[in-house]
Design an enzyme around this catalytic site. Sequence first.
Site, PDB file in Angstrom:
ATOM      1  N   HIS A   1       1.290   3.915   2.000  1.00 60.01           N
ATOM      2  CA  HIS A   1       1.848   4.595   3.164  1.00 60.01           C
ATOM      3  C   HIS A   1       3.373   4.597   3.104  1.00 60.01           C
ATOM      4  O   HIS A   1       4.006   3.608   2.735  1.00 60.01           O
ATOM      5  CB  HIS A   1       1.357   3.943   4.457  1.00 60.01           C
TER       6      HIS A   1
ATOM      7  N   HIS B   1       4.199  -5.422   9.978  1.00 56.02           N
ATOM      8  CA  HIS B   1       4.747  -4.877  11.220  1.00 56.02           C
ATOM      9  C   HIS B   1       4.894  -5.973  12.268  1.00 56.02           C
ATOM     10  O   HIS B   1       4.139  -6.944  12.271  1.00 56.02           O
ATOM     11  CB  HIS B   1       3.828  -3.787  11.809  1.00 56.02           C
TER      12      HIS B   1
ATOM     13  N   HIS C   1       0.851  -1.198   0.000  1.00 54.77           N
ATOM     14  CA  HIS C   1       0.000   0.000   0.000  1.00 54.77           C
ATOM     15  C   HIS C   1       0.879   1.238   0.000  1.00 54.77           C
ATOM     16  O   HIS C   1       2.094   1.151   0.129  1.00 54.77           O
ATOM     17  CB  HIS C   1      -0.998   0.001   1.156  1.00 54.77           C
TER      18      HIS C   1
ATOM     19  N   HIS D   1      -7.893  -0.758   5.470  1.00 60.23           N
ATOM     20  CA  HIS D   1      -6.815   0.108   5.961  1.00 60.23           C
ATOM     21  C   HIS D   1      -6.602   1.283   5.013  1.00 60.23           C
ATOM     22  O   HIS D   1      -6.592   2.445   5.431  1.00 60.23           O
ATOM     23  CB  HIS D   1      -5.536  -0.715   6.101  1.00 60.23           C
TER      24      HIS D   1
ATOM     25  N   ASP E   1       5.759   4.399   5.166  1.00 59.71           N
ATOM     26  CA  ASP E   1       6.573   3.417   5.890  1.00 59.71           C
ATOM     27  C   ASP E   1       6.611   2.061   5.185  1.00 59.71           C
ATOM     28  O   ASP E   1       7.255   1.124   5.671  1.00 59.71           O
ATOM     29  CB  ASP E   1       6.100   3.272   7.347  1.00 59.71           C
ATOM     30  N   HIS E   2       5.960   1.975   4.030  1.00 59.79           N
ATOM     31  CA  HIS E   2       6.035   0.775   3.208  1.00 59.79           C
ATOM     32  C   HIS E   2       6.580   1.075   1.808  1.00 59.79           C
ATOM     33  O   HIS E   2       7.269   0.243   1.223  1.00 59.79           O
ATOM     34  CB  HIS E   2       4.659   0.116   3.087  1.00 59.79           C
TER      35      HIS E   2
ATOM     36  N   ASP F   1      -0.539  -3.991   5.918  1.00 61.53           N
ATOM     37  CA  ASP F   1      -1.208  -3.551   7.143  1.00 61.53           C
ATOM     38  C   ASP F   1      -2.682  -3.949   7.165  1.00 61.53           C
ATOM     39  O   ASP F   1      -3.479  -3.354   7.904  1.00 61.53           O
ATOM     40  CB  ASP F   1      -1.089  -2.032   7.296  1.00 61.53           C
TER      41      ASP F   1
END
Length: 248
Positions: free
Chosen positions: A56, A170, A54, A110, A58-59, A131
């Site tokens: 975001h 995560h 996805h 999400h 942090d990915h 996520d």
Amino acid sequence: MKVIPVPCLSDNYAYVLVDETAKKVYAVDPVEPEKVLPVIKSTNLDFTAILTTHHHADHSAGNTKIFNAAPSLEVYGGEDRIPSMTQELKDGDSFTLGSLKVHALKTFGHTTSSICYYIEDGDDRIVFTGDTLFVGGCGRLFEGTPAEMHESLNIKLAALPKDTKVYAGHEYTRSNFKFALSVDGDNEALKAKALKCQQLDCTMPSTIAEELATNPFMRVDQPALQAVTGETDPVKVLGAIRRLKDRF
């Protein structure tokens, strides 16, 4: 195939997926290239693709740096918010990476960009869930509804073969189990897995069977979770559990 978890940031996982038959290697959510690329290099295999779960940061934030250095890479994702994407996937799309069969599952809840990658290599089956599905939990509903997350978890992912290995985005497992025990404390399978995971630095992979037995967001049809939430409709149970988790 072989999966190598690569811890990134504070609690993220990138993954290096090794296709031993085709002598190729692929990266999943390589957010920190300086950590992921040395692992890829150590395989001495041909690096050909990035799978992004996805948008975001942090990915996905490592995509562009890696792609600029290797513009022949294919970068897969679910919508145009994915940096440097070359292949946009729709729900149900299937394609091959070397000898591996990849199936894209659009998993709303999400984010609207979320893709879970279900991958088959003979009798070996894995799914990268980003996520959407965590070990013992699920992602916050930033861009979706309880109904969408219910479909993602309890219709699409729950329908995968039960021995499918689950690789989440995560390392949230200990905190997820602490919450899960607060709403499903008589679940013996949950208690046993929570105890086991206390001894592990990396709790990946889980399996679909284990998540169905221990994850409260995939047990929304169970009397214990219905009693805690005061709801019987599975979508309403999931929504209530998510609200409880958000405040936990």
